[in-house]
Write a protein that holds these residues in place. Sequence first.
Motif, PDB file in Angstrom:
ATOM      1  N   VAL A 275       0.827  -1.218   0.000  1.00  0.00           N
ATOM      2  CA  VAL A 275       0.000   0.000   0.000  1.00  0.00           C
ATOM      3  C   VAL A 275       0.859   1.266   0.000  1.00  0.00           C
ATOM      4  CG1 VAL A 275      -1.742   1.309   1.290  1.00  0.00           C
ATOM      5  CG2 VAL A 275      -1.885  -1.189   1.184  1.00  0.00           C
ATOM      6  N   GLU A 276       1.868   1.274   0.870  1.00  0.00           N
ATOM      7  CA  GLU A 276       2.684   2.479   1.023  1.00  0.00           C
ATOM      8  C   GLU A 276       3.422   2.840  -0.260  1.00  0.00           C
ATOM      9  OE1 GLU A 276       5.298   2.187   4.431  1.00  0.00           O
ATOM     10  OE2 GLU A 276       6.404   3.975   3.821  1.00  0.00           O
ATOM     11  N   GLU A 277       3.676   1.842  -1.085  1.00  0.00           N
ATOM     12  CA  GLU A 277       4.548   2.069  -2.236  1.00  0.00           C
ATOM     13  C   GLU A 277       3.816   2.183  -3.570  1.00  0.00           C
ATOM     14  OE1 GLU A 277       7.371  -1.197  -1.847  1.00  0.00           O
ATOM     15  OE2 GLU A 277       8.644   0.197  -0.732  1.00  0.00           O
ATOM     16  N   LEU A 278       2.522   1.937  -3.547  1.00  0.00           N
ATOM     17  CA  LEU A 278       1.802   1.925  -4.833  1.00  0.00           C
ATOM     18  C   LEU A 278       1.220   3.289  -5.170  1.00  0.00           C
ATOM     19  CD1 LEU A 278      -0.183  -1.435  -4.662  1.00  0.00           C
ATOM     20  CD2 LEU A 278       1.483  -0.800  -6.405  1.00  0.00           C
ATOM     21  N   PRO A 279       1.355   3.721  -6.418  1.00  0.00           N
ATOM     22  CA  PRO A 279       0.705   4.974  -6.802  1.00  0.00           C
ATOM     23  C   PRO A 279      -0.812   4.782  -6.827  1.00  0.00           C
ATOM     24  CG  PRO A 279       1.720   3.920  -8.707  1.00  0.00           C
ATOM     25  CD  PRO A 279       2.088   3.087  -7.510  1.00  0.00           C
ATOM     26  N   LEU A 280      -1.539   5.848  -6.547  1.00  0.00           N
ATOM     27  CA  LEU A 280      -2.994   5.761  -6.543  1.00  0.00           C
ATOM     28  C   LEU A 280      -3.519   5.274  -7.895  1.00  0.00           C
ATOM     29  CD1 LEU A 280      -5.004   6.254  -4.345  1.00  0.00           C
ATOM     30  CD2 LEU A 280      -5.177   8.638  -5.045  1.00  0.00           C
ATOM     31  N   ASP A 281      -2.782   5.621  -8.933  1.00  0.00           N
ATOM     32  CA  ASP A 281      -3.205   5.214 -10.279  1.00  0.00           C
ATOM     33  C   ASP A 281      -3.226   3.696 -10.451  1.00  0.00           C
ATOM     34  OD1 ASP A 281      -4.033   7.448 -11.496  1.00  0.00           O
ATOM     35  OD2 ASP A 281      -2.124   7.894 -12.518  1.00  0.00           O
ATOM     36  N   ALA A 282      -2.385   3.002  -9.696  1.00  0.00           N
ATOM     37  CA  ALA A 282      -2.390   1.538  -9.783  1.00  0.00           C
ATOM     38  C   ALA A 282      -3.738   1.001  -9.301  1.00  0.00           C
ATOM     39  CB  ALA A 282      -1.257   0.955  -8.948  1.00  0.00           C
ATOM     40  N   TYR A 283      -4.271   1.639  -8.242  1.00  0.00           N
ATOM     41  CA  TYR A 283      -5.590   1.232  -7.721  1.00  0.00           C
ATOM     42  C   TYR A 283      -6.679   1.589  -8.729  1.00  0.00           C
ATOM     43  CZ  TYR A 283      -3.544   0.281  -3.164  1.00  0.00           C
ATOM     44  OH  TYR A 283      -2.806  -0.251  -2.147  1.00  0.00           O
ATOM     45  N   ARG A 284      -6.516   2.784  -9.348  1.00  0.00           N
ATOM     46  CA  ARG A 284      -7.546   3.209 -10.317  1.00  0.00           C
ATOM     47  C   ARG A 284      -7.586   2.241 -11.491  1.00  0.00           C
ATOM     48  NH1 ARG A 284      -5.853   8.841  -9.110  1.00  0.00           N
ATOM     49  NH2 ARG A 284      -7.472   9.605  -7.714  1.00  0.00           N
ATOM     50  N   GLN A 285      -6.411   1.900 -11.992  1.00  0.00           N
ATOM     51  CA  GLN A 285      -6.322   0.984 -13.136  1.00  0.00           C
ATOM     52  C   GLN A 285      -6.957  -0.365 -12.779  1.00  0.00           C
ATOM     53  OE1 GLN A 285      -2.306  -0.165 -13.867  1.00  0.00           O
ATOM     54  NE2 GLN A 285      -2.751  -1.099 -15.856  1.00  0.00           N
TER      55      GLN A 285
END
Length: 287
Positions: A97-107
Amino acid sequence: MGEKTVLITGASNGIGFLTAVKCAEKGFRVIATMRNIDKAQKLDVQIKDKAARDRIIIRQLDVTDETSIASFKTWLSKGERVDILINNAGMAVGGFVEELPLDAYRQQLETNFFGLVAVTQAVLPLMRRQGAGKILNISSVSGVIGFPGLSPYAASKHAVEGFTESLRLEVVPFGIDVALIEPGSFQTDIWTTGTTIPEQAARNNSPYKRYMERMKEKMAASRPNYEDPVHIADQLVRFSDKEKLSALRYPVGKGVRTMLLFKKLVPWKLWERMVHKQLKISSMKEE
Ligand SMILES: NC(=O)c1ccc[n+]([C@@H]2O[C@H](COP(=O)([O-])OP(=O)(O)OC[C@H]3O[C@@H](n4cnc5c(N)ncnc54)[C@H](OP(=O)(O)O)[C@@H]3O)[C@@H](O)[C@H]2O)c1
């Protein structure tokens, strides 16, 4: 069996591809949708029976692309019938979680959740007018259990689970069956093409490096036990063929039913201890 039409998303590879093949071989008419229709050639190689191949219609559909969905919807509205929708298209984003860009979640959510919602919305008016239909939403064990390093994927599949519960309550009165298929682990490309764990946490200065290494070891050790996706494709054919799906959830795969039941019964604290023990994770606090 009368000729029923099955619509499958993400039919270019893995579970969707095998399900398209098996459904056609079983005698279903299949609308096999894929974002890149060049990949449809694989079907010609795989299917030896010409009659079965002739039962497959290929249509372009990227579940994250509004234009693609709109033109697919227009095509559907020109007199198509859909008896079974298999919402299968998906990918897996991993990482901490700490290392992932928000865009990874959006994608991740765009494909696994919003894509599934969009296709469902496109098909529902048809099924409602038909007064019958069946929607099989491919969830995952990760739709019920959140595993470390897989929060985007778990979030997307948990969203699919909640959405499907509501959907079922809404459309059963119209004669439409809705079910969640919850597979365990199968040998497909999903665990290699989308998972971003190695890129993110492999950096030497990552506080999650040790965690990631343990997870990689664990995954490498369990990968040979992942099941052949042909088994889930066979199951999906059986579900498609069934008159009625009385249950909402169908766990699929070796030990999945037991694991889900166990998770439900044991207190979270005990479950957490077991997961960390399996991964040989104790304190990771900085010294
Ligand atoms: N394999 C497992 O262990 C497992 C376990 C639980 C749940 N599942 C679920 O099963 C489903 C199928 O996965 P799989 O294991 O068969 O993986 P896969 O072999 O990677 O196949 C995924 C399919 O989804 C398609 N797809 C991805 N993004 C798409 C988009 N935007 N629009 C249309 N199609 C798209 C892919 O198309 P391209 O060929 O163009 O990439 C491919 O056809 C997924 O929902 C996955 O979450 C799999």
